[in-house]
Design a protein around this motif. Structure first.
Motif, PDB file in Angstrom:
ATOM      1  N   MET A  29       0.822  -1.219   0.000  1.00  0.00           N
ATOM      2  CA  MET A  29       0.000   0.000   0.000  1.00  0.00           C
ATOM      3  C   MET A  29       0.851   1.262   0.000  1.00  0.00           C
ATOM      4  O   MET A  29       0.441   2.303  -0.520  1.00  0.00           O
ATOM      5  N   PHE A  30       2.044   1.176   0.590  1.00  0.00           N
ATOM      6  CA  PHE A  30       2.891   2.358   0.687  1.00  0.00           C
ATOM      7  C   PHE A  30       3.638   2.653  -0.616  1.00  0.00           C
ATOM      8  O   PHE A  30       4.385   3.628  -0.690  1.00  0.00           O
ATOM      9  N   SER A  31       3.436   1.800  -1.608  1.00  0.00           N
ATOM     10  CA  SER A  31       4.047   2.024  -2.918  1.00  0.00           C
ATOM     11  C   SER A  31       2.973   2.268  -3.978  1.00  0.00           C
ATOM     12  O   SER A  31       3.158   1.948  -5.151  1.00  0.00           O
ATOM     13  N   SER A  32       1.854   2.845  -3.562  1.00  0.00           N
ATOM     14  CA  SER A  32       0.742   3.039  -4.485  1.00  0.00           C
ATOM     15  C   SER A  32       1.072   4.003  -5.623  1.00  0.00           C
ATOM     16  O   SER A  32       0.414   3.999  -6.658  1.00  0.00           O
ATOM     17  N   ASP A  33       2.099   4.830  -5.461  1.00  0.00           N
ATOM     18  CA  ASP A  33       2.465   5.777  -6.518  1.00  0.00           C
ATOM     19  C   ASP A  33       3.669   5.300  -7.326  1.00  0.00           C
ATOM     20  O   ASP A  33       4.315   6.084  -8.023  1.00  0.00           O
TER      21      ASP A  33
END
Length: 401
Positions: A198-202
């Motif tokens: 989730m913390f790499s959604s970008d």
């Protein structure tokens, strides 16, 4: 009564990644029954982290490796809507508590097993803890930031544990909706790896190549651009997030550097980043963080003082947080009055909130066993043989402290 009133959750998890999601279900009104080994959840020995993911639960301590103990848990599963745990791959099956075994006793059960890695491949056989998957997904590399010459940085807040728990919570709610609509239960899983994603959604690829590169932290770990970073002040630090329309020019005016407003695009500010940040660093050192925050707020510039939490005490005594319901307080039989974060979601028609303190080990063993139809003689026999545990008057745990 909360929106999940009437839902019964059986929590077979330990540490943080397992019990956190059931606690949030309890905050939403579900009845959560925590099943612990007779020697307790391993997190109890760590202290306060245990308190942070257990509030509002009923607790039964039972040896599931004994046939009689396994039968107790099976009977609990028969009355539950949801079973949730974080056992490593194969452990539940060895104990006789895997989805297939539970479904044989409760056909429409919703079952969730959260893992470290997942269910396929060689890494699926291993357990794992939060920092391992922070490392495996690059969170520590970027928090360093390593490209700027720093060492990787471990973020100590259980990032992948709690993210994994929230993902499993969403999955459980979706499965419960399906269960209520069709009568069908199902098995679902997530993992620390999934939560970290989730913390790499970008982050994404275009035709197999990295897409536009997201801004990276500077070596001092203060931020990613002149207007989106921390600055040290005469007293304390202030965090800027001045990227809205007009905020950059207002910021330059407030800090007394109007010439910097000529760099009015993101590209121009990044190209001159070193010079701009040097000027702003000198400017912010002239006053305190609180004083800067007051003036920046009037000017409509997004900024906030970076508080010293005093190990969490400041945020938990913040009047605004209390007013919003983000803080709760309750009496605990061993610790006294306990404050921690409160309700995370508010509903117009179905109130939510913490429903009591974290339980003592086996605190509700007898009540739960009576609910399952066991007689007092049967309960006493299982207690005497160490298959069950309940706290005694002279101690809360069955081992020396």
């Amino acid at each position: 009564m909360g929106p999940l009133s009437g839902v019964v959750v059986l929590d077979l998890g330990q540490y943080l990644a397992g019990p956190f999601a059931p606690m949030l279900l309890g905050d939403l009104g579900a009845e959560v029954i925590k099943v612990e080994p007779v020697r307790g959840d391993g997190m109890r020995m760590v202290g306060m982290p245990f308190v942070g993911c257990q509030r509002g639960k009923l607790d039964i301590a039972v040896d599931v490796k004994a046939p009689e103990g396994l039968e107790v848990v099976m009977r609990l599963a028969e009355m539950a809507d949801v079973v949730h745990h974080n056992m490593t791959k194969g452990t539940a099956a060895r104990l006789g508590l895997d989805y297939e075994a539970l479904r044989a006793r409760h056909a429409n059960l919703v079952h969730c097993n959260t893992y470290a890695y997942g269910i396929e491949g060689p890494l699926s056989e291993f357990g794992g803890v939060d920092p391992v998957y922070q490392a495996a997904t690059g969170l520590e590399y970027e928090a360093g930031p390593v490209p700027e010459g720093n060492a990787p940085l471990y973020l100590r807040f259980g990032m992948t544990d709690t993210a994994n728990a929230v993902v499993s919570l969403v999955g459980l709610l979706a499965a419960l909706f399906h269960q209520r609509r069709t009568g069908e239960g199902q098995d679902l899983w997530t993992s620390l790896l999934n939560g970290a994603a989730m913390f790499s959604s970008d982050v994404f690829l275009v035709d197999g190549e990295p897409g536009p590169v997201r801004p990276g932290l500077d070596r001092a770990q203060t931020g990613v651009s002149p207007c989106y970073r921390l600055y040290e002040t005469q007293q304390g630090w202030i965090q800027l997030a001045a990227f809205g329309p007009g905020q950059w020019s207002n910021l330059c005016r407030v800090v007394g550097c109007p010439d910097l407003a000529d760099y009015d695009t993101v590209e121009e500010r990044l190209a001159a980043r070193s010079m701009i940040e040097s000027v702003l660093e000198s400017a912010f050192l002239r006053r305190t963080a609180v004083a800067w925050h007051a003036d920046l707020a009037v000017a409509g510039v997004d900024a906030e003082v970076s508080i010293d939490t005093y190990d969490g005490a400041v945020a938990l005594h913040d009047a605004d947080n209390e007013r919003l319901g983000l803080v709760t307080e309750y009496p605990h039989p061993m610790l006294g009055s306990v404050r921690q974060f409160g309700t995370l979601i508010d509903f117009s028609e179905t109130p939510t909130g913490p429903y009591g303190p974290p339980p003592l080990l086996g605190q509700h063993t007898r009540v739960i066993m009576e609910r399952l139809g066991y007689s007092n003689d049967e309960i006493d026999d299982l207690l005497d043989r160490g298959i069950l545990y309940e706290p005694t008057e002279d101690g809360h745990y069955p081992w020396p402290q």
